[in-house]
Design a protein around this motif. Structure first.
Motif, PDB file in Angstrom:
ATOM      1  N   VAL A   1       0.687  -1.025  -0.150  1.00 59.68           N
ATOM      2  CA  VAL A   1      -0.459   0.044   0.106  1.00 59.68           C
ATOM      3  C   VAL A   1       0.840   1.479   0.041  1.00 59.68           C
ATOM      4  O   VAL A   1       0.806   2.093  -0.284  1.00 59.68           O
ATOM      5  CB  VAL A   1      -0.944  -0.031   1.184  1.00 59.68           C
ATOM      6  N   ARG A   2       2.046   1.116   0.084  1.00 57.14           N
ATOM      7  CA  ARG A   2       3.440   1.946  -0.242  1.00 57.14           C
ATOM      8  C   ARG A   2       2.501   3.583  -1.792  1.00 57.14           C
ATOM      9  O   ARG A   2       2.620   4.279  -1.501  1.00 57.14           O
ATOM     10  CB  ARG A   2       4.539   2.169  -0.597  1.00 57.14           C
ATOM     11  N   THR A   3       2.423   2.552  -2.418  1.00 57.80           N
ATOM     12  CA  THR A   3       1.435   3.738  -3.562  1.00 57.80           C
ATOM     13  C   THR A   3      -0.055   3.685  -3.704  1.00 57.80           C
ATOM     14  O   THR A   3       0.227   4.298  -4.819  1.00 57.80           O
ATOM     15  CB  THR A   3       2.399   3.345  -4.838  1.00 57.80           C
ATOM     16  N   VAL A   4      -0.381   3.498  -2.579  1.00 59.26           N
ATOM     17  CA  VAL A   4      -1.843   2.987  -2.927  1.00 59.26           C
ATOM     18  C   VAL A   4      -2.283   4.856  -1.423  1.00 59.26           C
ATOM     19  O   VAL A   4      -1.890   4.560  -0.573  1.00 59.26           O
ATOM     20  CB  VAL A   4      -2.244   1.654  -2.569  1.00 59.26           C
ATOM     21  N   ALA A   5      -3.344   5.883  -2.098  1.00 56.76           N
ATOM     22  CA  ALA A   5      -4.240   6.813  -1.711  1.00 56.76           C
ATOM     23  C   ALA A   5      -4.968   5.728  -0.680  1.00 56.76           C
ATOM     24  O   ALA A   5      -5.838   5.266  -1.408  1.00 56.76           O
ATOM     25  CB  ALA A   5      -4.564   7.700  -2.537  1.00 56.76           C
ATOM     26  N   LEU A   6      -5.291   5.841   0.355  1.00 60.22           N
ATOM     27  CA  LEU A   6      -5.878   4.912   1.946  1.00 60.22           C
ATOM     28  C   LEU A   6      -6.401   5.710   2.307  1.00 60.22           C
ATOM     29  O   LEU A   6      -6.654   7.063   3.088  1.00 60.22           O
ATOM     30  CB  LEU A   6      -5.150   3.946   2.559  1.00 60.22           C
ATOM     31  N   ASP A   7      -7.886   5.604   3.100  1.00 60.67           N
ATOM     32  CA  ASP A   7      -8.718   6.528   3.865  1.00 60.67           C
ATOM     33  C   ASP A   7      -7.827   6.313   5.336  1.00 60.67           C
ATOM     34  O   ASP A   7      -7.049   5.364   5.059  1.00 60.67           O
ATOM     35  CB  ASP A   7      -9.783   5.632   3.613  1.00 60.67           C
ATOM     36  N   ASP A   8      -8.574   7.298   5.909  1.00 60.87           N
ATOM     37  CA  ASP A   8      -7.284   7.471   7.336  1.00 60.87           C
ATOM     38  C   ASP A   8      -7.993   6.268   7.981  1.00 60.87           C
ATOM     39  O   ASP A   8      -7.095   6.232   9.039  1.00 60.87           O
ATOM     40  CB  ASP A   8      -7.838   8.657   7.789  1.00 60.87           C
ATOM     41  N   GLU A   9      -9.391   5.780   8.111  1.00 59.86           N
ATOM     42  CA  GLU A   9      -9.919   4.650   9.220  1.00 59.86           C
ATOM     43  C   GLU A   9      -9.376   3.239   8.323  1.00 59.86           C
ATOM     44  O   GLU A   9     -10.087   2.800   9.247  1.00 59.86           O
ATOM     45  CB  GLU A   9     -11.782   4.706   8.824  1.00 59.86           C
ATOM     46  N   ILE A  10      -8.623   3.096   7.202  1.00 58.33           N
ATOM     47  CA  ILE A  10      -8.286   1.892   6.938  1.00 58.33           C
ATOM     48  C   ILE A  10      -7.132   1.346   8.500  1.00 58.33           C
ATOM     49  O   ILE A  10      -6.264   2.226   8.794  1.00 58.33           O
ATOM     50  CB  ILE A  10      -7.453   1.796   5.974  1.00 58.33           C
ATOM     51  N   ASN A  11      -7.517  -0.142   8.556  1.00 56.16           N
ATOM     52  CA  ASN A  11      -6.584  -0.471   9.918  1.00 56.16           C
ATOM     53  C   ASN A  11      -6.492  -1.670   9.227  1.00 56.16           C
ATOM     54  O   ASN A  11      -6.951  -2.841   8.701  1.00 56.16           O
ATOM     55  CB  ASN A  11      -8.140  -0.737  10.752  1.00 56.16           C
ATOM     56  N   LEU A  12      -4.930  -1.563   8.455  1.00 53.17           N
ATOM     57  CA  LEU A  12      -4.687  -3.049   8.234  1.00 53.17           C
ATOM     58  C   LEU A  12      -4.554  -4.001   9.185  1.00 53.17           C
ATOM     59  O   LEU A  12      -4.343  -5.237   8.688  1.00 53.17           O
ATOM     60  CB  LEU A  12      -2.921  -2.590   7.730  1.00 53.17           C
ATOM     61  N   ARG A  13      -4.575  -3.895  10.534  1.00 52.60           N
ATOM     62  CA  ARG A  13      -4.134  -4.879  11.657  1.00 52.60           C
ATOM     63  C   ARG A  13      -5.660  -5.936  11.151  1.00 52.60           C
ATOM     64  O   ARG A  13      -5.969  -6.910  10.595  1.00 52.60           O
ATOM     65  CB  ARG A  13      -4.513  -4.820  12.440  1.00 52.60           C
ATOM     66  N   HIS A  14      -7.120  -5.090  11.028  1.00 56.55           N
ATOM     67  CA  HIS A  14      -7.946  -5.484  11.013  1.00 56.55           C
ATOM     68  C   HIS A  14      -8.269  -6.381   9.393  1.00 56.55           C
ATOM     69  O   HIS A  14      -8.981  -7.602   9.204  1.00 56.55           O
ATOM     70  CB  HIS A  14      -9.312  -4.758  11.246  1.00 56.55           C
ATOM     71  N   ILE A  15      -7.450  -6.335   8.303  1.00 51.17           N
ATOM     72  CA  ILE A  15      -7.411  -6.231   7.063  1.00 51.17           C
ATOM     73  C   ILE A  15      -6.891  -7.651   7.266  1.00 51.17           C
ATOM     74  O   ILE A  15      -7.144  -8.801   6.341  1.00 51.17           O
ATOM     75  CB  ILE A  15      -7.308  -5.628   5.742  1.00 51.17           C
ATOM     76  N   ALA A  16      -5.504  -7.905   7.716  1.00 52.66           N
ATOM     77  CA  ALA A  16      -5.122  -8.281   8.276  1.00 52.66           C
ATOM     78  C   ALA A  16      -5.552 -10.360   8.969  1.00 52.66           C
ATOM     79  O   ALA A  16      -5.336 -11.545   8.497  1.00 52.66           O
ATOM     80  CB  ALA A  16      -3.103  -8.489   8.382  1.00 52.66           C
ATOM     81  N   ALA A  17      -6.572 -10.012   9.726  1.00 54.48           N
ATOM     82  CA  ALA A  17      -7.373 -10.581   9.924  1.00 54.48           C
ATOM     83  C   ALA A  17      -8.396 -11.710   9.440  1.00 54.48           C
ATOM     84  O   ALA A  17      -8.789 -12.186   9.858  1.00 54.48           O
ATOM     85  CB  ALA A  17      -7.706  -9.733  11.537  1.00 54.48           C
ATOM     86  N   MET A  18      -8.510 -10.250   7.833  1.00 52.78           N
ATOM     87  CA  MET A  18      -9.286 -10.985   7.589  1.00 52.78           C
ATOM     88  C   MET A  18      -9.135 -11.894   6.524  1.00 52.78           C
ATOM     89  O   MET A  18      -9.616 -13.006   5.659  1.00 52.78           O
ATOM     90  CB  MET A  18     -10.593  -9.712   6.878  1.00 52.78           C
ATOM     91  N   THR A  19      -7.495 -12.030   6.218  1.00 54.43           N
ATOM     92  CA  THR A  19      -7.186 -12.845   4.884  1.00 54.43           C
ATOM     93  C   THR A  19      -6.067 -14.001   5.577  1.00 54.43           C
ATOM     94  O   THR A  19      -4.909 -14.089   5.027  1.00 54.43           O
ATOM     95  CB  THR A  19      -6.134 -11.991   4.726  1.00 54.43           C
ATOM     96  N   SER A  20      -7.097 -15.256   6.510  1.00 57.17           N
ATOM     97  CA  SER A  20      -6.178 -16.307   6.556  1.00 57.17           C
ATOM     98  C   SER A  20      -5.842 -16.730   5.481  1.00 57.17           C
ATOM     99  O   SER A  20      -6.473 -17.353   5.086  1.00 57.17           O
ATOM    100  CB  SER A  20      -6.841 -17.151   7.652  1.00 57.17           C
ATOM    101  N   GLY A  21      -5.045 -17.368   5.678  1.00 53.15           N
ATOM    102  CA  GLY A  21      -4.914 -18.517   4.887  1.00 53.15           C
ATOM    103  C   GLY A  21      -4.219 -17.258   3.273  1.00 53.15           C
ATOM    104  O   GLY A  21      -3.580 -18.576   2.614  1.00 53.15           O
ATOM    105  N   PHE A  22      -4.177 -16.372   3.289  1.00 50.35           N
ATOM    106  CA  PHE A  22      -3.426 -15.857   1.925  1.00 50.35           C
ATOM    107  C   PHE A  22      -1.670 -15.396   1.770  1.00 50.35           C
ATOM    108  O   PHE A  22      -1.326 -15.588   3.373  1.00 50.35           O
ATOM    109  CB  PHE A  22      -4.078 -14.253   2.045  1.00 50.35           C
ATOM    110  N   VAL A  23      -1.926 -15.850   0.998  1.00 46.51           N
ATOM    111  CA  VAL A  23      -0.287 -15.439   1.140  1.00 46.51           C
ATOM    112  C   VAL A  23      -0.262 -14.532  -0.110  1.00 46.51           C
ATOM    113  O   VAL A  23      -0.714 -13.095   0.277  1.00 46.51           O
ATOM    114  CB  VAL A  23       0.769 -16.520  -0.192  1.00 46.51           C
ATOM    115  N   GLY A  24       1.819 -14.030   0.245  1.00 44.73           N
ATOM    116  CA  GLY A  24       1.658 -12.572  -0.533  1.00 44.73           C
ATOM    117  C   GLY A  24       1.661 -12.666  -2.088  1.00 44.73           C
ATOM    118  O   GLY A  24       1.129 -11.335  -1.939  1.00 44.73           O
TER     119      GLY A  24
END
Length: 631
Positions: free
Chosen positions: A357-380
């Protein structure tokens, strides 16, 4: 990013344009000869040489012209009215030039004025034209071979053609890699050796000759290898295992030798072979003749033994199937170190998301920890695709930044595919799908050790799914108890049981559910030792042997009697899970109906809405080891 070195292969330079020029030269050279021979013999009736002599004796030949290999002339033939007609003929004399009777016959039966003996071929025809044609042909071939890179380039396909990343090109470093801290730690030692080899030489140490990166697809094995080269600042040779495999015997071995010769010229350097299993499979396995592959592997083994690690040549290889590699290839002294690049945990997924997400414009309310919790089993690779999908969705909506809704939608697109809102279904089918998905969610929320339900929808995704229940694990789970697996099977069967309770029969929409449930139950019996009847014995599922009795009919590698017991235990587990799911659905029938009504009205419900419905219909979750006491 790739080097600008020329590619000498003859086939890559012999283009259609060159082929057209070559054909034009041949046609131009052949045209004068074709015209000469076709104009020398006029269009006439073909007359065999033997019949020509008969006609000559019979007096039917009136005029002839004799050439070195042919005869043309006029002869008389009777017509339908009893008269004669003059017609032209030609006769071939190939191989008959020494016929001594012909001059006498011509002198006897044809007047001198009608006989024309053609002189022999001139020096232009016999010497100049063939020599000119041969000279032009040699010049044309020399010109084409020069453009192709020389005469030796015709065999250039036997040379290795790796992608070479030079020092001055943009490098990938460990900062571009996240979620694999253990693997990075292992590889930093390789980088330190390439940077300061004298530190290890002073202590008599030897860096590993080879490092094998093993892990599931998409976990970043290739990226790690590039990062090692980027950190060390050395040339990086990149190939695939399939680049060595050819139908011509000896080509693969020649390419291996060529690769190591190029690497020695640029040492210190790194050699990276992706998909090593295409080259290094265990020898002597499978059917058919694998002489070429075995010779290539043997040459690789010899080369890895032949080069000195202290010269600065290190080989890194990646594979998804390390169990298929030849033991001689992965022994110490060749691939000394094996690094497992596994699926990242929640912390690793969060780190990977931060990189993407370095080059992606994100909303201030984005919580990457929360998104990481949704993606169990995902690889890079999955996470990179997720970020890209979220950015595309935000652009499609005309937004200036990417918000949580786009990431949630992106997770569903990665897991199940694009949404099918335009699919037209009958009301009865939508209602059955709603009952089916409500059954999954209700049974899952009523049993212990199950993943939290994130969303339930009757909107289809992908090519086959008509609806789905999305689970979101709260934490990464590395071990599964028997209770957890039993609950998982019951949740998978909950949709089918809901249809049977409501309609009295089931549909064909539960194929994937039944497959997954059967697979889990079989692993419980054959791999996990969770069957009291079979005991703590592992019978690897899948065809890994010919069977204990050698019959080859058992996929478990055991006797037919034991195989029947295994199938009986698998069926027992599925029946108990089915009973548990039915008991829950009957006891909470009101919740099933209300969830279905909400799905029919809104098409999708989230975790909060599902919790509000279930709170109206309390149910005691009993953490039991089996489902035998569920009535």
């Amino acid at each position: 990013m790739h080097s600008k070195t020329p590619r000498p292969a003859f086939s890559r330079h012999f283009t259609y344009r060159n082929l057209a020029w070559f054909s034009l030269v041949i046609v131009t050279l052949a045209a004068p000869f074709v015209v000469y021979w076709t104009t020398s013999i006029e269009s006439a009736h073909e007359l065999p040489y033997g019949r020509f002599k008969q006609k000559l004796v019979a007096g039917e030949i009136k005029r002839v012209k004799v050439g070195p290999t042919w005869i043309v002339g006029e002869r008389t033939t009777p017509d339908a009215k009893g008269g004669t007609v003059t017609a032209r003929f030609h006769t071939s004399r190939v191989g008959l030039e020494s016929d001594a009777e012909l001059p006498a016959l011509l002198a006897k039966h044809i007047a001198d004025a009608d006989y024309e003996a053609e002189p022999g071929p001139s020096s232009i025809q016999t010497v100049v034209l063939p020599s000119l044609m041969l000279t032009v042909l040699i010049v044309a071939l020399w010109f084409l071979m020069r453009r192709a890179g020389g005469m030796g380039s015709a065999m250039a396909f036997a040379k290795s053609r790796p992608r070479i990343y030079q020092k001055d090109e943009r490098r990938i470093t460990f900062e571009d890699v996240a979620g694999n801290e253990e693997a990075i730690t292992e590889l930093r030692e390789v980088v330190e050796f390439l940077r300061t080899p004298e530190k290890y030489h002073a202590l008599g140490g030897r860096i590993p000759k080879g490092v094998l990166l093993a892990g599931p697809p998409g976990t970043g094995k290739t990226l790690l290898a590039k990062a090692v080269a980027g950190e060390a600042g050395v040339p990086f040779f990149s190939l695939s295992g399939s680049d060595f495999v050819e139908m011509f015997v000896g080509v693969g071995a020649a390419r291996v030798r060529s690769l190591f010769q190029q690497a020695e010229a640029k040492a210190p350097c790194l050699i990276f072979i992706d998909e090593l299993d295409a080259l290094g499979k265990t020898r002597g396995t499978g059917s058919g003749n694998h002489d070429e592959r075995d010779q290539t592997l043997n040459q690789l083994l010899v080369q890895m033994d032949g080069f000195d690690a202290n010269r600065g040549i290190i080989m890194i290889a990646a594979t998804n199937r390390p169990e298929m590699l030849d033991p001689a290839l992965v022994r110490p002294g060749r691939f000394d170190r094996q690094v497992v690049v596994d699926r990242p945990d929640i912390t690793g997924r969060e780190s990977i998301l931060k990189v993407h997400v370095r080059t992606v414009a994100l909303d201030d309310e984005i919580n990457l920890r929360h998104i990481a919790a949704m993606t169990s089993g995902f690889v890079g690779a999955d996470l990179a695709n997720l970020v890209n999908e979220a950015a595309l969705l935000a652009a499609r909506k005309g937004k200036t930044s990417v918000g949580p809704d786009e990431f949630h939608e992106g997770v569903e697109r990665v897991i199940a595919g694009p949404e099918k809102r335009n699919r037209v279904l009958l009301h009865e089918e939508r209602l059955r799908i709603a009952y089916h998905e409500a059954g999954h969610a209700l049974v899952s929320r009523s049993l212990p050790q199950t993943d939290a339900v994130h969303k339930v929808t009757i909107l289809g995704r992908g090519s086959a799914a008509l609806g789905y229940t999305l689970y979101r694990p709260e934490d990464d789970r590395f071990l599964h108890t028997r209770t957890c697996l039993d609950s998982m099977i019951a949740s998978l069967l909950g949709g089918t049981m809901a249809e049977e309770i409501v309609y009295g029969e089931i549909s064909d929409g539960a194929t994937s559910d039944l497959q997954r449930a059967t697979q889990i139950a079989r692993k419980m019996v054959t791999d996990f030792g969770m069957s009291p009847k079979i005991g703590r014995v592992s019978y690897q599922s899948g065809s890994q042997g010919s069977g204990y009795l050698g019959s080859g009919n058992s996929e478990y590698g055991c006797s037919p009697h034991t195989a029947r017991q295994i199938e009986s235990e698998v069926r027992r587990i599925l029946v108990l899970a089915e009973k548990a799911a039915r008991a829950i659905l009957v006891a909470r029938r009101g919740a099933l109906e209300e969830i279905t009504e909400s799905l029919m009205a809104r098409e999708s419900i989230d975790a909060n809405e599902l919790r509000e419905i279930l709170d109206k219909y309390p149910f005691e979750i009993r953490p039991v080891a089996t489902f035998q006491d569920v009535n």
